[in-house]
Design a protein around this motif. Structure first.
Motif, mmCIF file in Angstrom:
data_model
loop_
_atom_site.group_PDB
_atom_site.id
_atom_site.type_symbol
_atom_site.label_atom_id
_atom_site.label_comp_id
_atom_site.label_asym_id
_atom_site.label_seq_id
_atom_site.Cartn_x
_atom_site.Cartn_y
_atom_site.Cartn_z
ATOM 1 N N UNK A 20 0.816 -1.211 0.000
ATOM 2 C CA UNK A 20 0.000 0.000 0.000
ATOM 3 C C UNK A 20 0.851 1.262 0.000
ATOM 4 N N UNK A 63 1.641 1.677 -3.543
ATOM 5 C CA UNK A 63 0.429 2.153 -4.234
ATOM 6 C C UNK A 63 0.221 3.640 -3.970
ATOM 7 N N UNK A 64 0.484 4.037 -2.731
ATOM 8 C CA UNK A 64 0.364 5.452 -2.381
ATOM 9 C C UNK A 64 1.365 6.304 -3.146
ATOM 10 N N UNK A 109 0.168 6.573 -6.680
ATOM 11 C CA UNK A 109 -0.978 7.486 -6.782
ATOM 12 C C UNK A 109 -0.510 8.943 -6.680
ATOM 13 N N UNK A 110 0.395 9.206 -5.738
ATOM 14 C CA UNK A 110 0.898 10.577 -5.575
ATOM 15 C C UNK A 110 1.693 11.016 -6.810
ATOM 16 N N UNK A 124 -0.686 11.796 -9.551
ATOM 17 C CA UNK A 124 -1.366 13.074 -9.290
ATOM 18 C C UNK A 124 -0.452 14.232 -9.694
ATOM 19 N N UNK A 125 0.820 14.111 -9.292
ATOM 20 C CA UNK A 125 1.771 15.178 -9.610
ATOM 21 C C UNK A 125 2.040 15.255 -11.107
ATOM 22 N N UNK A 153 -2.467 -10.215 2.307
ATOM 23 C CA UNK A 153 -2.849 -9.011 1.561
ATOM 24 C C UNK A 153 -3.983 -9.391 0.628
ATOM 25 N N UNK A 165 -7.330 -3.949 -1.148
ATOM 26 C CA UNK A 165 -6.076 -3.290 -0.751
ATOM 27 C C UNK A 165 -5.742 -3.452 0.732
ATOM 28 N N UNK A 195 -4.116 -5.040 4.068
ATOM 29 C CA UNK A 195 -2.970 -5.816 4.529
ATOM 30 C C UNK A 195 -3.128 -6.066 6.024
ATOM 31 N N UNK A 210 -6.215 2.360 3.001
ATOM 32 C CA UNK A 210 -5.951 1.663 1.731
ATOM 33 C C UNK A 210 -6.957 1.977 0.634
ATOM 34 N N UNK A 257 -6.243 5.951 -1.003
ATOM 35 C CA UNK A 257 -4.933 6.372 -1.507
ATOM 36 C C UNK A 257 -5.103 7.266 -2.730
ATOM 37 N N UNK A 258 -4.352 8.344 -2.745
ATOM 38 C CA UNK A 258 -4.449 9.264 -3.874
ATOM 39 C C UNK A 258 -5.484 10.352 -3.672
ATOM 40 N N UNK A 305 -5.563 10.741 2.416
ATOM 41 C CA UNK A 305 -4.788 9.491 2.431
ATOM 42 C C UNK A 305 -3.581 9.540 3.354
ATOM 43 N N UNK A 335 -2.860 18.027 -5.894
ATOM 44 C CA UNK A 335 -1.425 18.217 -6.048
ATOM 45 C C UNK A 335 -1.070 19.682 -6.285
#
Lengths: 199, 686
Positions: free
Chosen positions: A139, A142-143, A146-147, A150-151, B251, B254, B256, B327, B330-331, B335, B521
């Motif tokens: 995760x 994954x984060x 994702x970030x 986004x950027x 897992x 998402x 864990x 989880x 995210x994004x 998050x 962002x």
């Protein structure tokens, strides 16, 4: 003779129309240079040397034509008309995103190298091989992805906006997509033609 | 018994030999008996001191599915005791070969009452999945019972052994998985004919490593113990299960879970209607140590929920967020939160209608990227897609959004059919003023379809506090406004109407305000600003620029802030055309203007004009069109080789300030404004 006149007038009309199009075309070469500068900064010196690609070709690709008529048009346009506008990437907003991406790259680099993540065909990153990421880190990666996306999306949009052409975002994104791949280190993975390939 | 047997002997070739009356040999070429067919069957019966000794063998025997054909069958019983109604074999040996089971050498014991159709069979050394195990079979007419205790079986071997008996579809599913580890099984299963009536199963699995081909569901070194009890009453299965997982990691995208740190247990009871596929989970208790306790029940099928109730007992929000919420987000803007406090949750669903009630106690939320925080949230939130309203009443002590502090606030609302509306006006303290929200409506029918809107007004906020919080030069005045409509659709916040700011005795109107991805962002803010009747005297004093008297008006069109910094605008400031006020500019102000213009200050001090404290002017003004970090500058009129920033007028001495540089680097200009320290733009003195 009549056919020749028709052909000539059609050709001239086509050229005139095309001239207008060319005047507002996306500055492909400038975009590539801009992309390279950002990529080199974000990825650092370990990125591969810029591959030699004919500038003319990239310009044509962006226009989306490869026929002789377009090639002919390129020399018919006066330097002033055809001059590619510079693409400015030096704004506080772009610098801020770039700085964030650069810091994040220190964490992402391992996963590029292991093949856990790869470069997508649309200038983003994605998890390619989840198996190679320890469960505990899944995760977190994954984060990061994702970030990063986004950027990257924000970066492409901001470059387009900052240069007064929000409609260029897709072109900028596809330019970056090519340049990320071109400058990727050996062993990194990228999408091409619907499958994954390794540099 | 014999009379009930349908026995046909075809191609019977038999030979009976008697040897001193203590040995009988029987050979049968081919024998058919109900579902059983044998070839080259031979019996050898000997009379011993303990009773009879039986030896039988056959080249092949065809049994019913799933065993099918076995070959090289050999049955040996050294102690066969035949009584009137019973027979037993206390020490038997059975061996055969079967394609899937391989070579089997099994020791057995039999106690039988054939007239009553009762049998008890003990088997030792049944080889399955590279392991030998024991089983006991009881047969009583059509009833049967099987007790099995296996040693550790390797899952890979078990799958290999089971594969031939699986359907094509099941095999296809198995091909997408890799599984390793060991299982140990104890089972006590009873039934009648081909039906199972009662099953009690204990399964201990160790070192379980499972993964699908996409690696979306993975376990590593998991140890689990599963107990299942099930009773079948006319195809209605009453069941109970207990599961404990206390070692390893897993897992399931998402989520864990590290079972070493947070072991989990599950206890559930229910009923499954085999024919209809209807499932009832009467109780289910899930416990993840130190994280969450969930109880629930369920009615429905795998395809459709008839009723579902879930209750989360008071749990620490931090653990819930880390394991079960983060989880999924995210994004998004939420998050990376630090959380403390507790929460309870109730969720009820009947068919497609649901309602959810979330109660929060002493919740503190802090964004690790320092974009926002909320302190001490208490209350409950209700949400439903029913037409039956649910109430929400929640409040916080304080909050911060970027640098903007929000005071205590209480939110009271009700939800009906996925739509939330206020039941009381919602007041949010901002600095020393308030955002008074009259109508707030949130509509969220689905994950990506959230939209909300509100209208309200902003009671006066001191600009001193705003400027201090935002790190601006100290501004005096009040910010207030009526907000006819603020809407959030497709991640864009749009403010209809206008905010007004009373600044420097004038009025500043902020309109067309739009905020894109405020926690994204790169937040983008768009606005147009109109400034009227500003008192230059106060303004110039505020910025310690040197005194200028007169009025100033201006417009900032197409303002765009990216990441809260201006990146684009078209700004024009000038003395209003109809300004009747006294217009004077001090030496210091001229000096400051000169420095801002990139020139060297002190020009006036070097001329005779140093004896005048100030000068009259006709107009002053400056415009800047910012694009690509470059400010395209102009003034209030064209001058020779430049533009007038200050155009002298009125009684002499008059003074003109003329700028020559049209394109100025924006960061440079900002620095000059900040420092007012560099020097000499051209100053023309008349």
């Amino acid at each position: 003779m009549k056919q020749l006149k028709w052909f000539t007038s059609s050709f001239m009309t086509l050229m005139l129309v095309s001239c207008v199009t060319i005047n507002i075309y996306f500055p492909a070469a400038a975009a590539e240079e801009a992309a390279d500068r950002i990529i080199e900064d974000v990825w650092g010196p370990e990125t591969q040397e810029k591959q030699q690609e004919p500038e003319q070709q990239s310009l044509i690709n962006n226009i989306g034509h490869t026929n002789i008529a377009v090639l002919a048009l390129n020399w018919m346009i006066s330097p002033t008309q055809a001059a590619e506008p510079d693409l400015n990437i030096n704004s506080p907003a772009i610098n801020a995103i770039q700085a964030k991406m650069k810091i994040r790259h220190a964490n992402l680099k391992t996963y590029y190298s292991s093949g856990a993540i790869g470069l997508t065909v649309n200038g983003l990153v994605t998890i390619r091989d989840a198996k190679s990421i320890p469960l505990k880190s899944r995760n977190a990666v994954k984060g990061l992805v994702a970030d990063e996306n986004k950027d990257r999306n924000a970066l492409y949009a901001e470059i387009a906006r900052a240069n007064g052409h929000p409609e260029w975002q897709a072109d900028i994104q596809s330019t970056f997509a090519r340049r990320w791949v071109s400058k990727a280190s050996s062993g990194w993975w990228y999408q091409s033609g619907g499958s994954w390939k390794q540099k | 018994m014999i009379t009930r047997v349908l026995c046909s002997l075809s191609m019977l070739l038999f030979l009976v030999t008697a040897n001193a009356s203590d040995n009988i040999k029987l050979s049968i070429g081919q024998w058919s008996f109900e579902d059983l067919q044998a070839t080259n069957l031979q019996f050898d019966i000997n009379l011993t001191a303990k009773g009879l000794a039986l030896y039988a063998q056959a080249d092949s025997v065809q049994l019913a599915a799933p065993i099918g054909k076995i070959t090289k069958l050999s049955v040996q019983c050294d102690e066969l005791i035949l009584l009137t109604e019973t027979f037993s074999c206390t020490s038997g040996k059975l061996s055969f070969y079967q394609a899937e089971l391989g070579r089997q050498k099994i020791a057995f014991k039999i106690d039988a009452e054939p007239e009553k159709d009762k049998y008890k069979i003990n088997l030792q050394g049944v080889s399955l999945a590279s392991a030998n195990f024991a089983a006991t079979v009881f047969l009583n007419k059509k009833n049967w019972r099987l007790r099995v205790n296996t040693p550790k079986l390797k899952i890979t071997q078990l799958i290999k052994a089971a594969t031939p008996y699986l359907q094509e579809q099941q095999r296809a599913i198995l091909e997408n998985w890799q599984a390793q580890g060991n299982i140990k099984l104890s089972a006590d299963i009873a039934g009648r004919n081909d039906k199972i009536n009662i099953a009690t199963i204990n399964l201990v699995a160790t070192s379980i490593n499972v993964t699908d081909t996409m690696s979306r569901y993975v376990s590593e070194n998991v140890t689990l113990e599963l107990d299942v009890e099930a009773k079948n009453n006319k195809h209605n299965w009453q069941w109970q299960t207990d599961l404990i997982i206390d070692t390893g990691q897993a897992y399931g995208e998402p989520i864990f879970i590290d079972f070493d740190v947070t072991p989990v247990s599950l206890h559930a009871t229910g009923l499954w209607q085999q024919t209809s596929g209807h499932l009832v989970i009467s109780t289910a208790e899930f416990n993840q140590k130190n994280v969450v306790q969930v109880v629930g029940d369920f009615k429905g099928s795998f395809a459709k929920i008839e009723q579902l109730n879930i209750k989360i007992a008071k749990a620490k929000v931090a653990g819930l967020y880390d394991h079960w919420l983060q989880p999924f987000v995210l994004g998004t803007a939420v998050d990376s939160l630090d959380l403390t406090g507790t929460a309870t949750l109730d969720y009820h669903q009947t068919a497609d209608n649901y309602h959810l009630s979330l109660a929060l106690q002493n919740l503190f939320v802090s964004d690790t990227l320092n974009r926002f925080s909320v302190d001490d949230v208490n209350g409950s939130l209700g949400w439903t897609n029913y037409d039956h309203p649910m109430q929400s009443n929640i409040g916080w002590k304080k909050a911060i959004v970027y640098a903007i502090p929000l005071g205590q606030s209480q939110f009271q609302a009700q939800t009906v059919s996925s739509s939330l509306t206020l039941t009381q006006p919602w007041d949010i303290a901002i600095f020393d003023g308030q955002l008074k929200i009259n109508k707030f409506a949130l509509y969220r029918p689905g994950e990506q379809q959230e939209k909300w809107r509100f209208d309200g007004r902003l009671t006066p906020i001191s600009m001193e506090q705003v400027s201090a919080a935002l790190g601006w030069p100290l501004l005096h005045g009040k910010l207030a406004g009526v907000i006819p409509n603020v809407s959030y659709i497709d991640k864009h916040i749009k403010v209809d109407g206008a905010l007004t700011v009373k600044l420097f005795e004038g009025t500043t109107v902020i309109s067309d305000l739009q905020l894109d991805q405020p926690f994204g962002s790169l937040p983008q803010l768009y606005a147009n600003i109109d400034l009227k009747e500003m008192n230059l005297s106060i303004l110039s004093k505020t910025f310690d620029f040197g005194e200028i008297s007169g009025k100033l008006a201006g417009k900032i069109q197409g303002l765009r802030l990216a990441n809260w910094r201006p990146v684009q605008f078209d700004a024009r400031f000038a003395t209003p055309q109809n300004d009747k006020s006294r217009r004077r500019i001090s030496q210091k102000a001229i000096d400051s203007l000169t420095k801002v213009g990139g020139g060297v200050g002190g020009a006036l001090q070097r001329s005779f004009l140093r004896f005048f404290e100030d000068f009259s002017y006709q107009r002053l003004g400056l415009s800047c069109k910012l694009h690509n970090e470059v400010c395209e500058m102009a003034g209030v009129g064209e001058a020779k080789n430049g533009y007038y920033i200050v155009k002298g007028g009125g009684l002499p001495p008059r003074i003109n300030v003329v700028g020559h540089t049209r394109r100025v680097d924006w960061p440079d200009l900002i620095n000059r404004l900040k420092t007012v320290s560099e020097s000499s733009g051209p100053v023309v003195i008349e």
